[in-house]
Design an enzyme around this catalytic site. Structure first.
Site, PDB file in Angstrom:
ATOM      1  N   LYS A   1      45.951  -1.965 -26.566  1.00  0.00           N
ATOM      2  CA  LYS A   1      46.280  -2.623 -25.300  1.00  0.00           C
ATOM      3  C   LYS A   1      45.059  -3.224 -24.623  1.00  0.00           C
ATOM      4  O   LYS A   1      45.191  -4.038 -23.719  1.00  0.00           O
ATOM      5  CB  LYS A   1      46.975  -1.637 -24.365  1.00  0.00           C
ATOM      6  CG  LYS A   1      48.328  -1.195 -24.865  1.00  0.00           C
ATOM      7  CD  LYS A   1      49.307  -2.350 -24.937  1.00  0.00           C
ATOM      8  CE  LYS A   1      50.709  -1.849 -25.214  1.00  0.00           C
ATOM      9  NZ  LYS A   1      51.694  -2.920 -25.208  1.00  0.00           N
TER      10      LYS A   1
ATOM     11  N   SER B   1      52.675   7.157 -31.677  1.00  0.00           N
ATOM     12  CA  SER B   1      53.230   5.927 -32.264  1.00  0.00           C
ATOM     13  C   SER B   1      52.487   5.581 -33.551  1.00  0.00           C
ATOM     14  O   SER B   1      53.078   5.066 -34.508  1.00  0.00           O
ATOM     15  CB  SER B   1      53.158   4.757 -31.272  1.00  0.00           C
ATOM     16  OG  SER B   1      51.827   4.352 -31.062  1.00  0.00           O
TER      17      SER B   1
HETATM   18  C1  LIG Z   1      50.638   4.054 -27.972  1.00  0.00           C
HETATM   19  C2  LIG Z   1      51.400   2.785 -28.111  1.00  0.00           C
HETATM   20  N1  LIG Z   1      51.916   2.458 -29.304  1.00  0.00           N
HETATM   21  C3  LIG Z   1      52.621   1.337 -29.489  1.00  0.00           C
HETATM   22  C4  LIG Z   1      52.879   0.465 -28.454  1.00  0.00           C
HETATM   23  C5  LIG Z   1      53.683  -0.755 -28.723  1.00  0.00           C
HETATM   24  O1  LIG Z   1      52.891  -1.936 -28.795  1.00  0.00           O
HETATM   25  P1  LIG Z   1      53.447  -3.326 -28.310  1.00  0.00           P
HETATM   26  O2  LIG Z   1      53.563  -3.286 -26.822  1.00  0.00           O
HETATM   27  O3  LIG Z   1      52.429  -4.322 -28.766  1.00  0.00           O
HETATM   28  O4  LIG Z   1      54.781  -3.545 -28.921  1.00  0.00           O
HETATM   29  C6  LIG Z   1      52.375   0.767 -27.188  1.00  0.00           C
HETATM   30  C7  LIG Z   1      52.667  -0.081 -26.036  1.00  0.00           C
HETATM   31  O5  LIG Z   1      53.683  -0.287 -25.523  1.00  0.00           O
HETATM   32  C8  LIG Z   1      51.601   1.935 -27.014  1.00  0.00           C
HETATM   33  O6  LIG Z   1      51.066   2.255 -25.830  1.00  0.00           O
END
Ligand SMILES: Cc1ncc(COP(=O)(O)O)c(C=O)c1O
Length: 339
Positions: free
Chosen positions: A47, A287
Site C-alpha cells: 500500500k 493475505s
Molecule cells: C494485507 C493486504 N493484503 C491484500 C490487500 C489487497 O490489495 P488490493 O487493495 O491491491 O486489492 C490489502 C488491501 O486492501 C491488504 O492490506
C-alpha cells in the site's frame, strides 16, 4: 560516494523477488514459487506504492499541497498506515476513519505517524455492515464535509491506485523474472494491485495467467479471528462465486485481467504462513499466506512443472502479532492435506 536519501518516499518499490527453494524441496513442488516481498516497502506493505502515487499524482494535478490540504481516508488497513507515514514525511495532515476492532498494532502505528483518528458514527457503521465496501465512499463524503480543505484519497475507486501497480509493481516482476513469469497470484481488497500488475504482465505476455486468491466463505462465516469481519484474512475478500461477481467487487478491480478465482481456507492460510516461516525465514501476513497457499497448490500440479509462479505477498506477520499468526500449528500441519 555518499548515498543519503532525502525522505522515506524515495524508498518505495523495487521490492525483492525471492524463490522459496527450501519450501519447494520440502513439499516436492513441480512449479517454482517466487514471492514478491512487499514488506520491504518503507511503511511495510504494497500500500506504500498507492499512497505515494495517489498523493503525488494529485500534487502534480495541482489539487493538493501540504500547506493547505488535509488528506482523508476510511480504512482499517495498510493504506491508512502508508498514507499516515507519507503524509508525515511530506508534511500533510491526515485524518482516518477506523472501524472498531482494528488490531492494536495498527492503532499504535497510526498514532506513531501522528494520524488523527476519526471515530465512525454508529449509523455509518450500520450502513457499512449492511452494504459492505459499496458504502465506504459514502462515509468518506461525511468525513470530507467535516474537514476544511479535505482531499479524499478514495483507494477503492481512485485510478492512481491501479496506476501505481501498472507503472511499478508489474514492470518490476517482469524485469526481475526476465519475462519468465507464467502465473501471477494475488488477492483483492481494492483490486488495484491485481488489476495493475496483471494488465501490465498480460500486455507483455498474453499467456500469463492471473489467479485471484479468495478467502473461503466458510472461514469468513466462522470468523476465524474473533471480531474480524473479514475472517482474519486482512485486506482481501471474495469477489466471485458460482453466481458471478458479488456486491463486494470494488471499482478498481477488473474481471478482464483475472483468469481464475481460488478459495482458500483460514487453516490453509495459517499452514502456508507456518511453512514460509519454517523453511524460508519469511514471516507473512494473512493475505500473503493465503496467496502463498494458492501458489503452493498450483506448484503441486504436474502440468505446472518448471513454471514460474509469482505471488504478491502484501505484508508481514509482525503487523498481526496480537493474532498469533506465527503459532506453530502441528495440528494444522496434519489436518491440512491439500498441500
Ligand atoms: C494485507 C493486504 N493484503 C491484500 C490487500 C489487497 O490489495 P488490493 O487493495 O491491491 O486489492 C490489502 C488491501 O486492501 C491488504 O492490506
Amino acid at each position: 560516494m555518499a548515498k543519503i536519501y532525502n525522505s522515506i518516499t524515495e524508498l518505495v518499490g523495487h521490492t525483492p523477488l525471492v524463490e522459496f527453494k527450501r519450501l519447494e524441496e520440502a513439499l516436492g513442488l513441480k512449479g517454482r514459487i517466487i514471492g514478491k516481498l512487499e514488506y520491504f516497502n518503507p511503511a511495510g506493505s504494497h500500500k506504500d506504492r498507492i499512497a505515494l502515487e495517489i498523493i503525488e499524482a494529485a500534487e502534480q494535478r495541482g489539487e493538493i499541497s501540504p500547506d493547505k490540504t488535509t488528506l482523508v481516508e476510511f480504512t482499517s488497513g495498510n493504506t491508512g498506515i502508508a498514507l499516515a507515514a507519507f503524509a508525515a514525511a511530506k508534511g500533510y495532515k491526515f485524518r482516518i476513519g477506523l472501524q472498531p476492532g482494528v488490531s492494536v498494532e495498527r492503532l499504535k502505528l497510526l498514532e506513531a505517524y501522528n494520524a488523527e483518528i476519526i471515530p465512525v458514527a454508529p449509523e455509518d457503521l450500520a450502513v457499512v455492515f449492511e452494504k459492505g465496501i459499496a458504502a465506504f465512499d459514502q462515509v468518506i463524503q461525511k468525513f470530507l464535509a467535516q474537514t476544511p480543505n479535505g482531499f479524499a484519497t478514495l483507494q477503492l475507486s481512485n485510478p492512481d491506485n491501479i496506476a501505481a501497480h501498472y507503472k511499478h509493481t508489474g514492470p518490476e516482476i517482469w524485469e526481475d523474472t526476465d519475462g519468465a513469469v507464467d502465473i501471477f497470484v494475488g488477492g483483492v481488497g481494492t483490486g488495484g494491485s491485481t488489476h495493475g500488475v496483471s494488465k501490465f504482465l498480460k500486455e507483455k505476455k498474453p499467456s500469463v495467467e492471473t489467479i485471484i486468491t479468495q478467502p473461503h466463505p466458510d472461514s469468513i462465516a466462522n470468523s476465524a479471528v474473533e471480531g474480524a469481519s473479514d475472517g482474519g484474512f486482512h485486506g482481501i475478500h471474495p469477489v466471485h462465486d458460482a453466481n458471478g461477481f458479488n456486491a463486494m467487487t470494488p471499482d478498481n478491480f477488473s474481471p478482464d485481467y483475472s483468469d481464475r478465482f481460488e478459495d482458500i481456507t483460514y487453516a490453509e492460510t495459517l499452514k502456508a504462513i507456518h511453512l514460509a516461516g519454517k523453511y524460508e525465514g519469511v514471516f507473512l501476513g494473512a493475505s500473503a499466506g493465503a496467496s502463498l497457499a494458492v501458489a503452493i497448490k498450483e506448484a503441486l500440479k504436474a502440468e505446472n512443472e518448471g513454471k514460474v509462479i509469482v505471488a504478491l505477498l502484501p505484508d508481514n506477520g509482525e503487523r498481526y502479532l496480537s493474532e498469533d499468526l506465527q503459532r506453530v500449528r502441528h495440528d494444522l500441519e496434519d489436518a491440512v492435506t491439500t498441500f
